[in-house]
Design an enzyme around this catalytic site. Sequence first.
Site, mmCIF file in Angstrom:
data_model
loop_
_atom_site.group_PDB
_atom_site.id
_atom_site.type_symbol
_atom_site.label_atom_id
_atom_site.label_comp_id
_atom_site.label_asym_id
_atom_site.label_seq_id
_atom_site.Cartn_x
_atom_site.Cartn_y
_atom_site.Cartn_z
ATOM 1 N N GLU A 62 -31.978 11.834 17.705
ATOM 2 C CA GLU A 62 -32.140 13.500 17.104
ATOM 3 C C GLU A 62 -33.207 13.425 16.030
ATOM 4 O O GLU A 62 -33.825 13.558 15.409
ATOM 5 C CB GLU A 62 -31.413 14.191 17.781
ATOM 6 C CG GLU A 62 -30.513 14.082 19.111
ATOM 7 C CD GLU A 62 -32.623 14.794 20.244
ATOM 8 O OE1 GLU A 62 -32.683 15.368 19.689
ATOM 9 O OE2 GLU A 62 -31.408 14.103 21.021
ATOM 10 N N SER A 473 9.977 48.936 59.046
ATOM 11 C CA SER A 473 11.260 49.542 58.376
ATOM 12 C C SER A 473 11.210 48.943 56.951
ATOM 13 O O SER A 473 12.395 49.219 56.820
ATOM 14 C CB SER A 473 12.450 48.572 59.519
ATOM 15 O OG SER A 473 12.512 48.886 61.173
#
Length: 868
Positions: A62, A473
Amino acid sequence: MYFYLKPELPSVEVLREVKLQTPMRIFTQDGKLISQYGVKRRIPVSLEEVPEALVQALIATEDSRFYDHIGVDPIGVARAFLNLVTTGERGQGASTLTMQMARGFFLTREKKFSRKIRELFIALHMEQELSKDEILELYLNKVELGHRAFGFGAAAQVYYGKNLNQLDLAQIATLAGLPQAPSTLNPISRPERSKERRRIVLLRMLDEGYINRQQFDEAAQAPVTAKKHGAELALDAPYLADLIYNEMVEIYGKEIAETSGFNVYATASYDMQKAAQEAVIQNLHDYDERHGFRGPLAQLWEPLKRQAVTPSAASDSSEQSNVEPEETPAPFNENAWSVEKVTAYLDSVDEIKPLLPAVVMAVQQKTADVIIADGRMIRLTWDGLDWARPYISDQSQGDDPEYAADILAEGMLVYIRKRPQDDVWQLGQFPDATGALVALDPNDGAVKAVVGGYSFYQSQFNRATQAKRQVGSNIKPFVYAGAIESGYNLASIINDAPINQWDSSSGVAWRPQNSPAVYEGPIRMRVAMGMSKNVVSVRLLRGVGLDETVDYIARFGFDKDDIPRDETLSLGSGSHTPIEVVSGIAVLANGGFAVRPYFIERIENDLGELLWQAEPVYACNPCDTDTPSKQESAEDERDIEAMLAAEFGRQTTNTAVKAKVKQSAEQVISPQTAFLVTEMMRTAVKANGSWNNKTYWLGTGWRAKNLLQRDDIGGKTGTTNDSKDTWFSGFAGNLVATTWVGFDDASRQLGRASRNQNLVNKNPEKFNWIGNAVIGVEDGAKGAQPAWIRFMQDVLKDKPEVQKQIPEGIVRVRIDIKTGKLTKRTDHTAMFEYFKVGTEPTTYVTDDELSLPIDEENPEQPKDDDIF
């Protein structure tokens, strides 16, 4: 030109204070990563943590004169200008790393001269304000690299599932080539273009002298190994993570929550959450598999016709059902797909962990060979196939299979899974039923585990916190608590007899029934709870009053609007979420305090600084205190407020440090009532009485005590009409937990399962205890309780038992087990019972009321098969 544009240029000084957008990460209480949220995936790294080869690759590719220029490279500019003059096209950008940073922070990628000029001037400013290393470090963390990865730390994880320092040269060169065009050069989307770009990067490194020819050749010829990876999770716990994510968004807003680098620590630990997920998944497979195999997902090609089994083979099958037979070559099938075609097809089929899609390639007498997406051939033995009798309906199953060909055929697409208990590969299927589990610390409400279904990726609906289902229950402990508060005691005698009540408004008689429809006559309240007698619950509600019972149940945290205003309330016709139920159980387990469930223990920023700490209320009154000085607390609080204001540009009401005073939770029921109800719940999970004297009976959750072998447990099963919902809720050690199993279609029954002799043969000693071998109508004990037991077995295996704490105001006296009255006898007709002071019996049983001993010579204990 510079002075003309200067007023429009951003201040480069902000770069020193730049806050990189980093995702929110969610951890277990003990620091194991379970999820990550944020559009931009970023793992910040310092320059010292970056491999030298990556820095060299970037500079070579780069900006080879990065450490020499002033932010703008005259040679690069001249080269780009020459290209423009000779070709008439803007093909080369001449951007330095500094200029790329300027564009990345402040500008766009549009190719205009005005943007380029601004880019040049910002780059010059940056070089004046920041050092070269600071610019390079920002670049390494800021640059976009495809697949939502920003910075090289995240890219290493996304493409290779590794840290930067674990990458080889070929992988480093691949990443270094991405900044030029991350969408078209990345190795996942465009592997061939990525490979060519990698070669260019390696050539530049070779030209600059960073690598030698041998290194170049090896890296350039290396295969492309990239594939998309998620965050490296220690445990994938999406239901828990989603709850925490939504809470963070509610507090901070979506943008701040996802980009501010929060590290959020759950109240759940890694071990408990993992155990909960495995327990729910295994339990749903157990339910699903005992109801039969629903067939393949697809038939990819026509198999050859099945050959009949010879009589000799059939006669040997019962003796050698688990012995692998000799293999015979499979006849050629011209319809069969090639391995390449099969694996390509499997790549398109979703994997639903722990299920893997597979295709049947060959079927032998007692085995089958299947292939999975990665090309591995796996043999399913009879041990992994024998469960798969045909599914007919939720109520019935077909005959037990005798051979592999009764189940599978060539070309079938199926799921397989590896059994966690023994690593045996087994034929699998995605369960039709679903479930949930929530576990809390009853002392402060910290959620220790939460599972909202089989697979979050198939359904994001969290049944643990969102599904309101009839509780059956499971409501009885709260009804019984109301009765005790109203003057009943554990020895109160209630008539367990059928109820037949005419309803003039509807013209129909209401006849609540026990399940099973067995009636004991006069029965003590402790026994009625343990046996889950429905008509006793109705009579207790009548004795207390409907309005009074509704008000009392609401104390446990249930929404009053969800509590029915009729007598069906006592049978669990109300619909509540598992987290509501377990919160109510926590009130009973902790002595009567209404603790509030919470999921987040603390929040830290990306530097590990504490931003917020949970401040739960505790089940204590008074509570122990650990209070710092007022000055210390005030200073800490001001420091945190300042940090939050600087981080997010606003004040927040959350303070990280306050006086460390344990706040007492509201006491909603008396500790005596809580203790007596938990005593009844202890009875419900064990065998009681004496078999020899015919006083033996089983609580509906008896498997819990048999399998856990602990005395500090109690619980309650729950089953609704037609077995559409099954529950088990209880306490053990310092935990309370609730499990639920049902169908998302609330009208569908869980049905019943008949005996599968293949499964009985595997382990006859434990048949009917837990898992696949359970037979009969699905209920709370068979459908939901096994997940609870597995979870508790795992998380409590090394934990000591918690000693029973008897509160003040409780006395223990000897009573007659038939009448509940005082007795002087010390044989099997008597027992010690707990009472609130002032409610204990005052009269003694008379001779004609005594339970007479049974004269019988030591009969055998019942076997599991006999119980049902």
